[in-house]
Design an enzyme around this catalytic site. Structure first.
Site, PDB file in Angstrom:
ATOM      1  N   CYS A 207       0.848  -1.184   0.000  1.00 47.94           N
ATOM      2  CA  CYS A 207       0.000   0.000   0.000  1.00 47.94           C
ATOM      3  C   CYS A 207       0.887   1.238   0.000  1.00 47.94           C
ATOM      4  O   CYS A 207       1.910   1.223   0.671  1.00 47.94           O
ATOM      5  CB  CYS A 207      -0.934   0.015   1.214  1.00 47.94           C
ATOM      6  SG  CYS A 207      -2.597  -0.467   0.751  1.00 47.94           S
ATOM      7  N   PRO A 208       0.565   2.288  -0.735  1.00 45.38           N
ATOM      8  CA  PRO A 208      -0.726   2.560  -1.386  1.00 45.38           C
ATOM      9  C   PRO A 208      -0.844   2.060  -2.834  1.00 45.38           C
ATOM     10  O   PRO A 208      -1.789   2.476  -3.528  1.00 45.38           O
ATOM     11  CB  PRO A 208      -0.786   4.079  -1.348  1.00 45.38           C
ATOM     12  CG  PRO A 208       0.638   4.496  -1.495  1.00 45.38           C
ATOM     13  CD  PRO A 208       1.461   3.437  -0.807  1.00 45.38           C
TER      14      PRO A 208
END
Lengths: 77, 411
Positions: free
Chosen positions: A15-16
Site C-alpha cells: 500500500c498505497p
C-alpha cells in the site's frame, strides 16, 4: 453479486500501490463496472474501502479465493 | 532512530571536525529539529532531570534493607509514591512502580484476569487498545481464556451499547478500555463504560498512558496503568494502580517488593524523577491543554484545507489536547516519515510500511479510515506555535513532492 469485468493483480504490491492502481483504472471503465483487486498487503483491506468512501465509489466486499484476498469495487460515477 | 540519536549526542564533542562540517554543507536542509512525537516519548521535563541527578547520588541503595543508606532510599521511594498517589487521587498502597508502562499494562490485564478466574475467563476490550494490552490478551487466550473485542465508530469512539452487552455476558473477569486513543487522540467514554461495568459487577482496567499528566481520568476504574515517559518522566517507569477491594492477583513469580505487584528492585532514581515530573506536569496540565488544544485544532483545520486528499481522523471534539492524526491519500507512509525527518520533523505513523510487522495500525483498521500515508503529530510542553507553523508551512509541499514522484497527481 455482479461478476467483475476486470481483475487488477496487485499481489506483492505494498500500500498505497493497490489503491493507486484502482484509482488509475476505474475512471477508464464505464460507470457500473466492477473491478476485482487482488492484493495481499493487509493494508489493502482497510484502504480500498476507505478510498471508495472518500471517492464516492462503491466497495462491494472482500472475496477470499485461491488467489488470496480480493476486493470488488464498482464505479459509481 | 534511537541509536543514531545516541550516536549523534556521543559525537557532539567532535562538532568542529572537518568531516562533520562537510556533512552539514552537503545536507540540503539544515532546519532545526522539531520533535512532534510526544505520544511516543515526551522530552525529559527539567524537573525530572533535576530529580534524577539528585536521586542518583541519594537513591542508589536497596530501599528494603536495614541501614542508613537504605532508609534514605526508602524515604525517597515513599515520598515518590505519596506524591504520585496524591496526583492520581489514590492511596499510596494502591500504587506500584513497574519497569515500564508495558509491564504495567501486562500486569493489569493478566493480574486482573487471574484475580477473578473463579468468576470466569473472559476478557472484554475495545478494538483500539494499545498493543501491550492486546499482547497480554493474546497470552490470556493462548492459555485457554477468551477475549471479546468491542468495535469503535469512524471517530474511534467505543460502541457503548456493544460494550454494555459484552460486559454483561456470563464469565467476564475483566474489561479493558484505553482512556484516550494513543493513535488518534479520541477520548473514550470511560465514565459511561465504568457505569456499565459496575452494573455488571465487572472490574474495569483503564490504560491511561496518554491521559495521566495531561487530562483528568474519570473515576470508576479498578485497575489503571500509565507510563512516565509519556508525561516527561524518564523511560523505564510505569505505574500500576489497583484499587482497594479490587480482585487482582500477580501473574508474575512471587516477589514482595511494590506490594507484590511487580518483581524486581525499582529503578529508584528514575522513579523519583517520574514522580517529580508528574507533579509538575499535572500542575501545568490545564494550562498546557489550553495552550495545545488550539494548536491541534489549527493542525486539523489547516491540514484538511491545505493538503489535498487528506483524511484527518479521530473525534474533532472529544480528544486529547496534544495529539492529531491524518492520512494522505496515495502517499507511502514510510516515504512521508523520511521526507519529514529530512526537514527536521519527528513524527509517528500507523501505516503498515512503518511497522515491524508490515501490518496497518489496528486502530486505523478498527475505525475504517485510510491507513496509508498516515502521520501522528503529538505536541509537548516545549512545542511552540512557531514549530507548528513551520510544520504546516512545509507539509503541503512535502506531500505534493511525494505525489509528483509517485505520479499520482490528479488521481
Amino acid at each position: 453479486m455482479t461478476a467483475p469485468a476486470e481483475i487488477l493483480d496487485c499481489r506483492g504490491q505494498r500500500c498505497p500501490l493497490p489503491v493507486i492502481a484502482v484509482a488509475r483504472r476505474l475512471p477508464e471503465l464505464p460507470v457500473g463496472t466492477v473491478v476485482r483487486v487482488l492484493a495481499d498487503d493487509p493494508a489493502a483491506a482497510v484502504d480500498l474501502p476507505a478510498w471508495c468512501r472518500m471517492r464516492g465509489q462503491e466497495f462491494l466486499g472482500t472475496v477470499t479465493g485461491p488467489d488470496g484476498p480480493a476486493y470488488d469495487v464498482r464505479r459509481r460515477h | 532512530m534511537t541509536g543514531s540519536t545516541v550516536l549523534g549526542s556521543l559525537s557532539a564533542p567532535h562538532r568542529g571536525d572537518l568531516g562533520h562540517t562537510r556533512a552539514i554543507a552537503l545536507t540540503p536542509v539544515s532546519a532545526s529539529p522539531v520533535y512532534l512525537d510526544a505520544a511516543t516519548a515526551a522530552p525529559l521535563h527539567p524537573v525530572a532531570r533535576q530529580a534524577l541527578l539528585a536521586a542518583l547520588d541519594d537513591g542508589w541503595a536497596d530501599p528494603g534493607k536495614l541501614y542508613a543508606q537504605a532508609r534514605r532510599a526508602r524515604q525517597l521511594l515513599d515520598a515518590a509514591r505519596a506524591a504520585t498517589a496524591e496526583t492520581l487521587g489514590v492511596r499510596p498502597d494502591e500504587l506500584s512502580f513497574t519497569p515500564s508502562g508495558t509491564a504495567a499494562a501486562h500486569g493489569a490485564v493478566l493480574g486482573g484476569l487471574s484475580g477473578r478466574r473463579r468468576v470466569g475467563t473472559a476478557l472484554v476490550h475495545s478494538a483500539i487498545e494499545h498493543s501491550a494490552v492486546l499482547h497480554a490478551a493474546e497470552r490470556h487466550v493462548a492459555g485457554c481464556g477468551t477475549a471479546a473485542e468491542v468495535p469503535v465508530d469512524r471517530l474511534g469512539r467505543v460502541d457503548l451499547d456493544g460494550w454494555a452487552e459484552a460486559v454483561r455476558a456470563p464469565g467476564v473477569a475483566l474489561a479493558a478500555l484505553i482512556a484516550a486513543s494513543h493513535e488518534v487522540g479520541t477520548v473514550q467514554p470511560v465514565a459511561e463504560a465504568a457505569a456499565a461495568c459496575a452494573e455488571a459487577g465487572v472490574p474495569l482496567y483503564v490504560d491511561a498512558a496518554q491521559a495521566v499528566g495531561r487530562v483528568p481520568v474519570p473515576a470508576g476504574w479498578s485497575v489503571l496503568s500509565a507510563s512516565a515517559h509519556k508525561w516527561g518522566g524518564p523511560p523505564g517507569v510505569g505505574l500500576l494502580v489497583v484499587r482497594k477491594g479490587a480482585r487482582w492477583e500477580s501473574p508474575w513469580p512471587a516477589d514482595d517488593r511494590e506490594s507484590g505487584r511487580t518483581p524486581g528492585t525499582v529503578n529508584l532514581p528514575a522513579v523519583v524523577a517520574a514522580a517529580a515530573s508528574l507533579r509538575a506536569a499535572a500542575a501545568d496540565a490545564a494550562a498546557e491543554a489550553a495552550r495545545l488544544t488550539p494548536l491541534v485544532d489549527r493542525i486539523r483545520a489547516r491540514v484538511a484545507a491545505e493538503v489535498p486528499d487528506v483524511e484527518v481522523v479521530g473525534d474533532p471534539h472529544h480528544r486529547l489536547p496534544h495529539l492529531v492524526t491524518f492520512s494522505c491519500l496515495y502517499v507511502d507512509g514510510e516515504a512521508l516519515l523520511h521526507a519529514l525527518d529530512r526537514r527536521g520533523f519527528a513524527v509517528s505513523s500507523g501505516s503498515s510500511c512503518t511497522s515491524s510487522t508490515l501490518r496497518p495500525s489496528h486502530v486505523l483498521e478498527a475505525m475504517g479510515v485510510l491507513s496509508h500515508g498516515n502521520v501522528r503529530v503529538s505536541l509537548h510542553r516545549e512545542t511552540t506555535e512557531a514549530d507548528v507553523e513551520r510544520f504546516l508551512a512545509e507539509l503541503p509541499g512535502i506531500v505534493a513532492d511525494l505525489r509528483a514522484e509517485a505520479g499520482v497527481v490528479g488521481l
